[in-house]
Design a protein around this motif. Structure first.
Motif: not given
Length: 151
Positions: A26, A37, A39-41, A55
């Protein structure tokens, strides 16, 4: 055949500050210049941002494979199709009141594109190292890397 690439940058920020910006997806939008953007998956096994965390910044997905705060951060990046893979290590070395950032990668290129692949990725890794170095030096209070629990 994999290509080995390395780029470095220096920062007046401490290694811990830079590490937080690297490991928190983030925070990538603060320094990375990505169009989409990050993001952490998926969370890591022992820490949400640690080994096993996945990510994404499309079209890339990354899995954390090395986590030694605040000195060493490594990941495997994949994109596709066509499938490409990069094994990347970022080391942070304290140096004269700041940090030397060393961004190294072993990248699978497409046949016949060796010089282009090496030049493009050396430039990209250098840009990432310089951007995270500069941002960490002047990180604003609203930056996600300042939130508790990042490390």
């Amino acid at each position: 055949m994999p290509h080995e690439i390395e780029a470095t940058a220096r920062s007046t920020a401490e290694p811990e500050v830079i590490f937080k910006h690297l490991c928190l997806a983030e925070a990538w939008g603060e320094w990375g210049g990505f169009w989409l953007r990050a993001r952490r998956e998926a969370d890591g096994t022992e820490h949400p941002n640690g080994i096993g965390a996945v990510r994404s910044v499309p079209p890339w997905r990354e899995e954390v494979v090395a986590w030694d705060p605040p000195r060493h951060y490594g990941y495997v990046a994949r994109t596709g199709p066509p499938r490409r893979r990069a094994l990347v290590d970022v080391t942070l070395e304290p140096q004269h009141g700041g940090t030397l950032i060393r961004w190294r990668g072993e990248v699978e290129g497409f046949p016949g594109t060796g010089p282009f692949t090496r030049a493009a990725l050396r430039r990209r890794f250098g840009t990432y190292a310089r951007r995270v170095a500069r941002h960490a030096e002047r990180c604003e209070p609203g930056c996600p890397a300042r939130l508790p629990g990042v490390l």
